[in-house]
Write a protein that holds these residues in place. Structure first.
Motif, mmCIF file in Angstrom:
data_model
loop_
_atom_site.group_PDB
_atom_site.id
_atom_site.type_symbol
_atom_site.label_atom_id
_atom_site.label_comp_id
_atom_site.label_asym_id
_atom_site.label_seq_id
_atom_site.Cartn_x
_atom_site.Cartn_y
_atom_site.Cartn_z
ATOM 1 N N SER A 165 0.845 -1.188 0.000
ATOM 2 C CA SER A 165 0.000 0.000 0.000
ATOM 3 C C SER A 165 0.882 1.240 0.000
ATOM 4 C CB SER A 165 -0.920 0.008 1.221
ATOM 5 O OG SER A 165 -1.908 -0.991 1.116
ATOM 6 N N ALA A 166 0.306 2.379 -0.386
ATOM 7 C CA ALA A 166 1.088 3.612 -0.477
ATOM 8 C C ALA A 166 0.267 4.795 0.016
ATOM 9 C CB ALA A 166 1.530 3.847 -1.919
ATOM 10 N N VAL A 167 0.970 5.747 0.638
ATOM 11 C CA VAL A 167 0.393 7.041 1.007
ATOM 12 C C VAL A 167 1.304 8.086 0.379
ATOM 13 C CG1 VAL A 167 -0.298 8.593 2.850
ATOM 14 C CG2 VAL A 167 -0.453 6.122 3.197
ATOM 15 N N ARG A 168 0.752 8.987 -0.418
ATOM 16 C CA ARG A 168 1.596 9.936 -1.145
ATOM 17 C C ARG A 168 0.787 11.151 -1.561
ATOM 18 N NH1 ARG A 168 1.533 8.450 -7.191
ATOM 19 N NH2 ARG A 168 -0.274 7.076 -7.429
ATOM 20 N N ILE A 169 1.470 12.116 -2.181
ATOM 21 C CA ILE A 169 0.791 13.234 -2.820
ATOM 22 C C ILE A 169 1.063 13.144 -4.316
ATOM 23 C CG2 ILE A 169 1.031 14.720 -0.799
ATOM 24 C CD1 ILE A 169 3.224 16.260 -2.407
ATOM 25 N N ASP A 170 0.450 14.033 -5.080
ATOM 26 C CA ASP A 170 0.691 14.107 -6.523
ATOM 27 C C ASP A 170 1.875 15.041 -6.755
ATOM 28 O OD1 ASP A 170 0.682 14.549 -9.274
ATOM 29 O OD2 ASP A 170 -1.505 14.485 -9.417
ATOM 30 N N ASP A 171 3.084 14.485 -6.742
ATOM 31 C CA ASP A 171 4.294 15.305 -6.845
ATOM 32 C C ASP A 171 4.367 16.063 -8.164
ATOM 33 O OD1 ASP A 171 6.257 14.699 -4.451
ATOM 34 O OD2 ASP A 171 5.270 12.814 -4.947
ATOM 35 N N PHE A 172 3.917 15.439 -9.238
ATOM 36 C CA PHE A 172 3.967 16.092 -10.557
ATOM 37 C C PHE A 172 3.158 17.374 -10.544
ATOM 38 C CE2 PHE A 172 2.009 16.952 -14.640
ATOM 39 C CZ PHE A 172 3.086 16.936 -15.520
ATOM 40 N N HIS A 173 1.898 17.276 -10.146
ATOM 41 C CA HIS A 173 1.035 18.460 -10.195
ATOM 42 C C HIS A 173 1.409 19.486 -9.124
ATOM 43 C CE1 HIS A 173 -1.688 15.869 -12.689
ATOM 44 N NE2 HIS A 173 -1.713 16.998 -13.355
ATOM 45 N N ALA A 174 1.974 19.034 -8.012
ATOM 46 C CA ALA A 174 2.427 19.974 -6.987
ATOM 47 C C ALA A 174 3.569 20.836 -7.523
ATOM 48 C CB ALA A 174 2.874 19.218 -5.745
ATOM 49 N N ALA A 175 4.558 20.197 -8.160
ATOM 50 C CA ALA A 175 5.683 20.951 -8.721
ATOM 51 C C ALA A 175 5.237 21.813 -9.890
ATOM 52 C CB ALA A 175 6.777 19.987 -9.165
ATOM 53 N N VAL A 219 9.093 20.983 -15.728
ATOM 54 C CA VAL A 219 9.236 21.029 -17.185
ATOM 55 C C VAL A 219 7.885 21.264 -17.857
ATOM 56 C CG1 VAL A 219 9.793 19.642 -19.232
ATOM 57 C CG2 VAL A 219 11.328 19.624 -17.244
ATOM 58 N N ALA A 220 6.852 20.580 -17.372
ATOM 59 C CA ALA A 220 5.521 20.695 -17.990
ATOM 60 C C ALA A 220 4.980 22.116 -17.871
ATOM 61 C CB ALA A 220 4.559 19.708 -17.341
ATOM 62 N N ALA A 221 5.180 22.747 -16.717
ATOM 63 C CA ALA A 221 4.683 24.113 -16.525
ATOM 64 C C ALA A 221 5.399 25.090 -17.452
ATOM 65 C CB ALA A 221 4.863 24.534 -15.071
ATOM 66 N N LEU A 222 6.708 24.932 -17.593
ATOM 67 C CA LEU A 222 7.458 25.811 -18.505
ATOM 68 C C LEU A 222 6.994 25.595 -19.950
ATOM 69 C CD1 LEU A 222 11.131 25.537 -17.157
ATOM 70 C CD2 LEU A 222 9.484 27.369 -16.754
ATOM 71 N N ALA A 223 6.859 24.339 -20.339
ATOM 72 C CA ALA A 223 6.452 24.026 -21.710
ATOM 73 C C ALA A 223 5.073 24.587 -22.022
ATOM 74 C CB ALA A 223 6.477 22.516 -21.926
ATOM 75 N N ALA A 224 4.174 24.542 -21.043
ATOM 76 C CA ALA A 224 2.815 25.047 -21.263
ATOM 77 C C ALA A 224 2.806 26.540 -21.551
ATOM 78 C CB ALA A 224 1.944 24.740 -20.038
ATOM 79 N N GLN A 276 9.284 13.028 -10.703
ATOM 80 C CA GLN A 276 7.965 13.607 -10.946
ATOM 81 C C GLN A 276 7.958 15.108 -10.681
ATOM 82 O OE1 GLN A 276 4.586 11.534 -9.487
ATOM 83 N NE2 GLN A 276 5.133 9.665 -10.559
ATOM 84 N N ARG A 277 8.703 15.558 -9.683
ATOM 85 C CA ARG A 277 8.777 16.995 -9.414
ATOM 86 C C ARG A 277 9.476 17.720 -10.567
ATOM 87 N NH1 ARG A 277 10.203 16.639 -2.859
ATOM 88 N NH2 ARG A 277 8.391 15.296 -2.411
ATOM 89 N N TYR A 278 10.526 17.128 -11.085
ATOM 90 C CA TYR A 278 11.217 17.739 -12.223
ATOM 91 C C TYR A 278 10.300 17.770 -13.443
ATOM 92 C CZ TYR A 278 14.366 18.301 -16.177
ATOM 93 O OH TYR A 278 14.946 18.739 -17.350
ATOM 94 N N GLU A 279 9.568 16.689 -13.670
ATOM 95 C CA GLU A 279 8.657 16.641 -14.821
ATOM 96 C C GLU A 279 7.549 17.680 -14.688
ATOM 97 O OE1 GLU A 279 7.454 12.574 -14.837
ATOM 98 O OE2 GLU A 279 9.449 11.854 -15.446
ATOM 99 N N GLY A 280 7.090 17.934 -13.454
ATOM 100 C CA GLY A 280 6.084 18.976 -13.247
ATOM 101 C C GLY A 280 6.631 20.349 -13.576
ATOM 102 N N ALA A 309 2.320 23.210 -10.142
ATOM 103 C CA ALA A 309 1.622 24.357 -9.556
ATOM 104 C C ALA A 309 2.612 25.403 -9.052
ATOM 105 C CB ALA A 309 0.716 23.891 -8.418
ATOM 106 N N MET A 310 3.683 24.963 -8.408
ATOM 107 C CA MET A 310 4.676 25.914 -7.918
ATOM 108 C C MET A 310 5.353 26.650 -9.081
ATOM 109 S SD MET A 310 6.247 27.421 -5.459
ATOM 110 C CE MET A 310 6.251 26.504 -3.902
ATOM 111 N N THR A 311 5.720 25.912 -10.120
ATOM 112 C CA THR A 311 6.372 26.542 -11.274
ATOM 113 C C THR A 311 5.422 27.506 -11.965
ATOM 114 O OG1 THR A 311 7.638 24.486 -11.569
ATOM 115 C CG2 THR A 311 7.702 26.088 -13.372
#
Length: 365
Positions: free
Chosen positions: A165-175, A210-215, A204-208, A177-179
């Motif tokens: 089992s896992a407990v986590r946040i959405d690191d991609f979308h969190a990063a 990159v995605a924000a910059l690309a958008a 995932q944080r790095y990909e988030g 959002a910050m970017t």
């Protein structure tokens, strides 16, 4: 359906089933069952309705918890951030104390020690194991625990294993959002300090980012990306490199608060004002975020609550195993929040600080 069949099916429901049905965490269900006051009335009603619809017997659950003093929870750690680990341990200790469980804490320093650590936990007689980062992504440990038949919960992984089992946040979308928040502040030259490559959440944080910059049509500049390892010292080295570029970034987003704090220290050493000359943002919102000056704008990852929920998920997995039920790994994604403090501002050329950005408002929702 006759009454005997109804009772048999009701007896098979678990606190996790109730949580999933109500759209809340197992910890919230536990709070409702125990009559704790820090639960919204609308949430309490939703959980109560789920209990009724599923035929779950909370009194039986309370008896299980009351008799669970023999349950031994293993926690294996190896974390470079003392602030993160401290918050994680406090949450685990608090929930184990509330539930009457014994917490066995073991340290694992090196990759070579991973399997020996599993052997130590088995020898200690623990009933299940919690793995905070970075060991949440240590495949040898996860597989060793599976082979040993020990229920496992990993915390803050970017890619949950199929056996735990896992407990986590959405690191991609969190990063992301910050970017996006930094872009809306007016920054275009945004440095990024990556986390340790041995953790899936780092990627995932790095990909988030990159995605924000690309958008926004902002080209990715490899010079603006520095490797860190979630330690203060690695953040200092990364910030030194980024701030020595011919054209330095106007903002630096570090993958955790330790590295962001180090970035602020480097900026101060260079005679820079934060945030007037340089915006600095972090990730996690550990106690360190409000210890440095200026206080950090950061992503709040609910570390203590994640560790508490991990204890509850593990207890449920142990109960299932004890009653001969098949394991049902749960992937619980908890909310993150973008926390605005004093360490961010628009680039100096844009003048005074504007109103809260759309990204910030979304993060606070």
């Amino acid at each position: 359906m006759d009454q005997r069949t109804k009772r048999r099916r009701a007896g098979g429901q678990t606190i996790t089933d109730v949580a999933r049905h109500a759209g809340v965490s197992p910890m919230t269900v536990s709070r409702v069952i125990n009559g704790e006051k820090n639960v919204r009335e609308s949430t309490r009603e939703r959980v109560s309705e789920a209990i009724r619809e599923l035929g779950y017997a909370p009194n039986a659950a309370a008896r299980n918890l009351a008799s669970a003093s023999a349950i031994s929870v293993g926690l294996l750690y190896s974390n470079p951030s003392a602030a993160y680990l401290s918050e994680f341990l406090l949450g685990s200790l608090d929930q184990c104390s509330r539930s009457g469980f014994q917490l066995v804490v073991q340290k694992c320093d090196t990759e070579e020690a991973e399997l020996r650590a599993v052997d130590r936990l088995v020898a200690a007689g623990v009933d299940g194991v919690i793995l905070p980062p970075p060991l949440c992504d240590a495949s040898a440990i996860v597989e060793g625990l599976r082979l040993a038949g020990l229920p496992t919960v990993v915390v803050a992984t970017g890619e949950p294993p199929v056996s735990a089992s896992a407990v986590r946040i959405d690191d991609f979308h969190a990063a992301e959002a910050m970017t996006r928040h930094l872009i809306e502040r007016g920054h275009r030259r945004i440095g990024f300090i990556r986390g340790h490559p041995n953790q899936t959440a780092s990627a995932q944080r790095y990909e988030g980012y990159v995605a924000a910059l690309a958008a926004e049509g902002i080209a990715i500049d490899p010079e603006l990306v520095a490797q860190g390892f979630f330690t203060y010292h690695s953040g200092r080295d990364a910030a030194d490199r980024l701030l020595s570029l011919p054209v330095a970034p106007t903002a630096i987003f570090a993958s955790n608060d330790d590295m962001a704090a180090a970035t602020i220290a480097v900026a101060h050493r260079l005679g820079m004002d934060v945030p007037r000359d340089l915006t600095v943002c972090g990730f996690d919102d550990t106690a360190l975020a409000t210890t440095v000056w200026p206080e950090l704008t950061t992503i709040r990852q609910p570390v203590s609550e994640m560790s508490r929920n991990a204890v509850l998920l593990l207890a449920e997995a142990i109960r299932r195993k004890g009653s001969g039920q098949a394991a049902k790994p749960v992937d619980e994604i908890m909310p993150y929040h973008l926390i605005l403090r004093q360490s961010d501002a628009p680039p100096a050329r844009l003048g005074s600080k504007p109103a809260k950005s759309k990204a910030a408002k979304a993060g606070e929702a």
